[in-house]
Design a protein around this motif. Structure first.
Motif, PDB file in Angstrom:
ATOM      1  N   SER A  73      43.844  45.232  37.652  1.00  0.00           N
ATOM      2  CA  SER A  73      43.910  44.284  38.763  1.00  0.00           C
ATOM      3  C   SER A  73      45.162  43.423  38.665  1.00  0.00           C
ATOM      4  CB  SER A  73      42.684  43.361  38.754  1.00  0.00           C
ATOM      5  OG  SER A  73      41.499  44.097  38.945  1.00  0.00           O
ATOM      6  N   PHE A 104      48.316  44.596  44.677  1.00  0.00           N
ATOM      7  CA  PHE A 104      46.879  44.424  44.496  1.00  0.00           C
ATOM      8  C   PHE A 104      46.265  43.800  45.745  1.00  0.00           C
ATOM      9  CE2 PHE A 104      43.175  41.936  42.912  1.00  0.00           C
ATOM     10  CZ  PHE A 104      42.414  43.014  42.481  1.00  0.00           C
ATOM     11  N   PRO A 106      42.664  42.323  46.732  1.00  0.00           N
ATOM     12  CA  PRO A 106      41.311  42.000  46.276  1.00  0.00           C
ATOM     13  C   PRO A 106      40.273  42.294  47.356  1.00  0.00           C
ATOM     14  CG  PRO A 106      42.500  40.002  46.820  1.00  0.00           C
ATOM     15  CD  PRO A 106      43.476  41.132  46.940  1.00  0.00           C
TER      16      PRO A 106
END
Length: 145
Positions: A73, A104, A106
């Motif tokens: 992540s 990235f 989320p």
């Protein structure tokens, strides 16, 4: 993964040998063997559902430890693709394809530290997401890795 010339969604696609390397010399630093910062194997799972040859589109991939216990992540990663050919049979040589930087992304609705450095291995409770690269162009239909 097979890129089809039509707009058929891809239901299940796995990446056998996606070379994932971290940008900027960060902590992950995967090499050709797909090793992470602690020597663990890294695997990638394609999350894109509609890949079309000859048209630029967003490519989404989840990156995790091969044992499935930790995710990669934060930050960004470099994705390198290779064209294997038009048929599923084994090929003698691969042809270099696009190299892109993926950031990235989320999963919405979770609490996480948006300023966290990365990419790095995390527990699923810390941050869950995928990496997305805009404008990836697969120039021909066939099998890619």
């Amino acid at each position: 993964m097979r890129i089809r010339p039509s707009r058929l969604p891809i239901v299940v696609v796995s990446v056998a040998a996606l070379l994932v390397t971290a940008c900027g010399g960060s902590e992950l630093g995967a090499d050709v063997g797909g090793k992470g910062p602690t020597g663990d194997d890294i695997v990638a799972q394609v999350a894109s559902y509609d890949l079309v040859a000859g048209r630029s589109g967003r490519f989404i991939v989840g990156v995790l430890a091969a044992d499935g216990t930790r995710l990669v992540s934060f930050g960004s990663v470099e994705l390198r693709f290779s064209y294997l050919g038009a048929s599923a049979r084994r090929v003698d040589s691969v042809q270099a394809g696009p190299v892109v930087t993926a950031s990235f992304l989320p999963i919405p609705g979770q609490r996480f530290d948006g300023a966290a450095s990365g990419p790095r291995f995390v527990e699923p409770s810390e941050a869950v997401g995928v990496y997305g690269a805009p404008d990836v162009l697969f120039d021909r239909a066939g099998f890619w890795e």
